[in-house]
Design a protein around this motif. Structure first.
Motif, PDB file in Angstrom:
ATOM      1  N   UNK A   1       4.436   0.957  -0.635  1.00 24.16           N
ATOM      2  CA  UNK A   1       4.676  -0.474  -0.855  1.00 24.16           C
ATOM      3  C   UNK A   1       6.076  -0.757  -1.421  1.00 24.16           C
ATOM      4  N   UNK A   2       7.050  -0.003  -0.943  1.00 20.48           N
ATOM      5  CA  UNK A   2       8.424  -0.144  -1.442  1.00 20.48           C
ATOM      6  C   UNK A   2       9.329  -0.814  -0.418  1.00 20.48           C
ATOM      7  N   UNK A   3      10.563  -0.265  -0.271  1.00 21.59           N
ATOM      8  CA  UNK A   3      11.588  -0.855   0.601  1.00 21.59           C
ATOM      9  C   UNK A   3      11.125  -0.910   2.070  1.00 21.59           C
ATOM     10  N   UNK A   4      10.550   0.207   2.545  1.00 24.07           N
ATOM     11  CA  UNK A   4      10.113   0.246   3.952  1.00 24.07           C
ATOM     12  C   UNK A   4       9.020  -0.796   4.200  1.00 24.07           C
ATOM     13  N   UNK A   5       8.016  -0.821   3.301  1.00 20.50           N
ATOM     14  CA  UNK A   5       6.902  -1.766   3.483  1.00 20.50           C
ATOM     15  C   UNK A   5       7.435  -3.194   3.470  1.00 20.50           C
ATOM     16  N   UNK A   6       8.434  -3.440   2.630  1.00 24.72           N
ATOM     17  CA  UNK A   6       9.026  -4.774   2.539  1.00 24.72           C
ATOM     18  C   UNK A   6       9.682  -5.162   3.874  1.00 24.72           C
ATOM     19  N   UNK A   7      10.514  -4.241   4.421  1.00 26.55           N
ATOM     20  CA  UNK A   7      11.184  -4.518   5.699  1.00 26.55           C
ATOM     21  C   UNK A   7      10.163  -4.690   6.818  1.00 26.55           C
ATOM     22  N   UNK A   8       9.139  -3.860   6.787  1.00 27.80           N
ATOM     23  CA  UNK A   8       8.106  -3.918   7.833  1.00 27.80           C
ATOM     24  C   UNK A   8       7.375  -5.260   7.772  1.00 27.80           C
ATOM     25  N   UNK A   9       7.003  -5.665   6.548  1.00 26.60           N
ATOM     26  CA  UNK A   9       6.218  -6.898   6.403  1.00 26.60           C
ATOM     27  C   UNK A   9       7.000  -8.127   6.843  1.00 26.60           C
TER      28      UNK A   9
ATOM     29  N   UNK B   1       8.966  -8.360   9.270  1.00 30.81           N
ATOM     30  CA  UNK B   1       8.844  -8.488  10.738  1.00 30.81           C
ATOM     31  C   UNK B   1       7.412  -8.736  11.182  1.00 30.81           C
ATOM     32  N   UNK B   2       6.456  -8.107  10.477  1.00 29.89           N
ATOM     33  CA  UNK B   2       5.072  -8.175  10.950  1.00 29.89           C
ATOM     34  C   UNK B   2       4.403  -9.492  10.581  1.00 29.89           C
ATOM     35  N   UNK B   3       4.792 -10.102   9.449  1.00 33.70           N
ATOM     36  CA  UNK B   3       4.102 -11.294   8.944  1.00 33.70           C
ATOM     37  C   UNK B   3       3.971 -12.419   9.976  1.00 33.70           C
ATOM     38  N   UNK B   4       5.085 -12.782  10.697  1.00 37.28           N
ATOM     39  CA  UNK B   4       4.959 -13.913  11.618  1.00 37.28           C
ATOM     40  C   UNK B   4       3.872 -13.694  12.674  1.00 37.28           C
ATOM     41  N   UNK B   5       3.597 -12.408  13.010  1.00 37.64           N
ATOM     42  CA  UNK B   5       2.581 -12.162  14.030  1.00 37.64           C
ATOM     43  C   UNK B   5       1.168 -12.298  13.455  1.00 37.64           C
ATOM     44  N   UNK B   6       1.076 -12.147  12.116  1.00 38.73           N
ATOM     45  CA  UNK B   6      -0.252 -12.200  11.504  1.00 38.73           C
ATOM     46  C   UNK B   6      -0.574 -13.600  11.012  1.00 38.73           C
ATOM     47  N   UNK B   7       0.448 -14.331  10.486  1.00 39.66           N
ATOM     48  CA  UNK B   7       0.162 -15.612   9.832  1.00 39.66           C
ATOM     49  C   UNK B   7       0.010 -16.748  10.831  1.00 39.66           C
TER      50      UNK B   7
END
Ligand SMILES: Nc1ncnc2c1ncn2[C@@H]1O[C@H](COP(=O)(O)OP(=O)(O)OP(=O)(O)O)[C@@H](O)[C@H]1O
Length: 696
Positions: free
Chosen positions: A668-676, A678-684
């Motif tokens: 849940x650090x830098x990588x998870x932040x960058x990933x989220x 990009x991924x958030x718009x597809x989930x929300x």
């Protein structure tokens, strides 16, 4: 973090050379109109150092002359003969004229004409004029041929030197670049014209000494050369000085900046923002602020003497021969020759020109010699350390190892770009392990060091500090060309060479650059064959052909057939950014055909590709994985990051996290932040996105 520390001895060395430079040179600053002038006096320069510089350059000059002779023997001999001729032409011409005038003078004073002698002298003069015209013609007809042969010869020499350079050597702005063939040719001309002028002065002095006997004594010759000597030595020309000059007048700089609004590039803004009145009023203000400061050419301003005393004095020196002549006529009229007087006056004028040419040519000679030194290829030593070990090592090339690809280990690697003035390193204390055959993905924000890491892995640069091991051996121990041969780089810069598309692809594997079957297959793999098939010339299309043409007096009549000819020459073909990336990708697939590639570095090659193109490219690359280590740089999180054996997440030149996708997500650090992000718009949902604090 600060740059890697220079070693003490290196620092000492650079301080010592700085101090040496400080004591050797003194700088004098002055303001000349709008110009700030900084003149450097090389106080250590003396005849001895000059002679040493000439001596050092002699072997290089001789090598160059030998090369020039080999390239164009006939033209070179003609050129040398013409230069020798120019050295003595004036003296011979004046000697012949003096003989003729003497005979005329004698005839007039004694009233007996030596017809035979006069005819011979006249014939000699006419023959000489014909010879001079012929030599002039030879010189003008031989020089263009010689010049083009020498330029081509020098171009090949310079190309070899430049193409042998590694990336840091060629990029480092502080490093001296090899000369161009223009400069080299210029240096040859400068050195030869300096030698010709010296020869000319010697021949003129010899003539003047000879003629002076007919004017009573050598004193007259001495008086004749006093003015040219003093006048050429008292010149205050800036040409002879070493200097840096720059405009530092703020109002003038402002005026120049404002003038740029009129060149058309900003017209849209001028119109839409209504800038016209503002530009003109600001220009007026700057003009008034400039006041009476002179904007004249620097050389003109520096050539101007402060008082007329020097000009008047040299002018008076020019009268001395007339004074002498008058006195001689009164004292012993029979010994004096008016013809010699006229010739000596003429010779003195020509001598002044030659002396001036020599005194301004000294600097030319210096720079010519300096250019000669820069032609020496041994001056340009590559920065990247080259080892002796071949890659791969043949004895150890077990089948298993060969199939797996390159293995890397970094131990505390730091790197700063040569010449970079950034306070932080591009890579800072990076330690990593990449197993042979792994698929590695590097992610991180802009400027975090991803591309730099790829460049160091590909040995385009050596680290500033730390150690790198390839297949468990120090990277520096291997032959650099072998490592480069075993590497395929597909980068974000879609560089298309000014060659045909076939060659653009074929050069991925230079040994087979014209193998059409291989090229077509590589184009298919890179997704380029479809659009190339639609081009009129197909694979033979050249995107940036070399075109040099111009027109004259036809632009006002676009119906003129010459205009159509001009337009047909100028025609160029362009392709889209995505199509360029497909050609570059095809080049990489061509590279795989060498069978030597063990490491593939892919740095965001798909930014302009459509979704289908990107999928096709990545699938194609992954299909080539066997026997290769693959490292991808990407900003897009998707199949690649999920497939990766290792994801390296970078921030500010350091590795902040490394591991597989699931491992990094659980941190849940830098990588998870960058990933989220990009991924958030597809989930929300639409409403959640508009309420979210995540940037769009
Ligand atoms: N040729 C260069 N000379 C000097 N500094 C450079 C050079 N190339 C990159 N840098 C600097 O090195 C640092 C790392 O750059 P790098 O290109 O490796 O970042 P990156 O992570 O690949 O960025 P991006 O995602 O924008 O491509 C940056 O601060 C950059 O400004």
């Amino acid at each position: 973090m600060a740059k890697p520390q220079q070693s003490v001895s290196e620092e000492q060395k650079s301080n010592e050379s700085k101090n040496e430079a400080d004591t050797k040179f003194t700088l004098h600053e002055s303001q000349v109109g709008i110009w700030k002038l900084v003149v450097g006096n090389n106080v250590a320069t003396n005849l001895f150092t000059e002679a040493k510089a000439v001596k050092e350059a002699v072997p290089l000059f001789l090598v160059l002359v030998a090369n020039i002779y080999a390239a164009a023997p006939y033209q070179f001999l003609m050129f040398t003969l013409c230069q020798l001729w120019y050295g003595i032409e004036d003296a011979i011409q004046m000697h012949i004229s003096s003989t003729l005038l003497h005979k005329i003078e004698l005839g007039l004073s004694t009233k007996t004409v030596d017809v035979n002698g006069l005819a011979w002298s006249l014939a000699a003069r006419v023959c000489f004029s014909v010879l001079a015209a012929y030599t002039q013609w030879c010189s003008t007809s031989v020089i263009p041929g010689l010049e083009s042969r020498i330029r081509s010869h020098l171009d090949i020499m310079i190309m070899e030197t430049k193409l042998k350079m590694d990336i840091p050597t060629s990029q480092n702005a502080n490093k001296e670049q090899p000369v161009s063939s223009d400069e080299a040719w210029c240096s040859v001309k400068r050195i030869s014209s300096f030698s010709t002028e010296m020869f000319r002065v010697v021949s003129q002095l010899a003539l003047m000494y000879k003629l002076s006997h007919t004017t009573g004594s050598p004193l007259f010759a001495l008086l004749c050369i006093t003015k040219p000597m003093v006048s050429s030595l008292s010149q205050t020309s800036l040409w002879r000085k070493r200097f840096v000059a720059y405009v530092n007048n703020e109002p003038y700089k402002r005026m120049k900046a404002l003038e740029e609004f009129t060149d058309g590039s900003f017209q849209q803004d001028v119109v839409s923002y209504g800038l016209r009145d503002w530009v003109i009023s600001q220009y007026r203000q700057a003009f008034y602020a400039l006041g009476n400061v002179s904007v004249a050419n620097l050389f003109e301003q520096c050539g101007q003497r402060q008082t007329p005393i020097a000009d008047i004095a040299t002018c008076l020196l020019g009268e001395l021969p007339f004074v002498y002549c008058t006195i001689q006529t009164i004292v012993s009229p029979s010994r004096f020759s008016v013809a010699s007087f006229a010739i000596l006056q003429d010779a003195a004028e020509r001598l002044r020109d030659s002396l001036e040419a020599i005194s301004s040519g000294v600097e030319d000679l210096r720079s010519g010699l300096a250019i000669l030194k820069r032609l020496d290829p041994s001056r340009y030593q590559n920065v990247i350390k080259d080892g002796a070990m071949p890659y791969p090592i043949l004895e150890e090339k077990s089948e298993k190892q060969e199939q797996k690809g390159m293995q890397f280990e970094f131990r505390s690697v730091s790197f700063a770009y040569p010449g970079s003035d950034k306070k932080t390193n591009a890579l800072d204390d990076v330690s990593l392990n990449i197993n042979a055959g792994d698929l590695v993905v590097i992610v991180g924000a802009n400027g975090s060091g991803k591309s730099t890491l790829i460049r160091i892995l590909s040995r385009l640069y050596d680290p500033s500090s730390g150690e790198i091991f390839i297949d468990k051996r120090p990277a520096a121990a291997y032959q650099v060309t072998d490592l480069h041969r075993a590497t395929a780089i597909l980068s974000q810069d879609s560089l298309i060479y000014p060659l045909s598309l076939a060659e653009n692809i074929g050069l991925g594997h230079p040994a087979c650059f014209d193998n059409q079957a291989m090229i077509e297959e590589a184009a298919r793999d890179g997704g380029a064959s479809e659009f190339i098939g639609k081009l009129a010339k197909g694979f033979e299309t050249t995107l940036r052909p070399f075109v040099e043409c111009f027109h004259h007096n036809i632009s006002d009549n676009k119906e003129h057939p010459l205009w159509k000819t001009y337009e047909s020459i100028e025609q160029t073909v362009d392709i889209s950014g995505g199509e360029r990336q497909r050609v570059v990708a095809a080049r990489t697939f061509m590279r795989f055909k060498s069978g030597l590639v063990h490491f593939v570095a892919v740095d965001e090659p798909s930014s302009a590709l459509d979704a289908d193109g990107e999928l096709h490219l990545f699938k194609g690359l992954l299909a080539q994985r066997e026997g290769k280590t693959m490292v991808f740089v990407t900003h897009r999180f998707g199949h690649l990051t999920k497939l990766a054996d290792q994801i390296i997440c970078m921030k500010d030149g350091s590795i902040v996290e490394a591991g597989r996708h699931d491992e990094l997500m659980s941190l849940n650090g830098e990588y998870a932040n960058l990933y989220n992000i990009q991924a958030t718009p597809f989930k929300e949902s639409r409403d959640e996105i508009s309420r979210s604090s995540t940037p769009l």
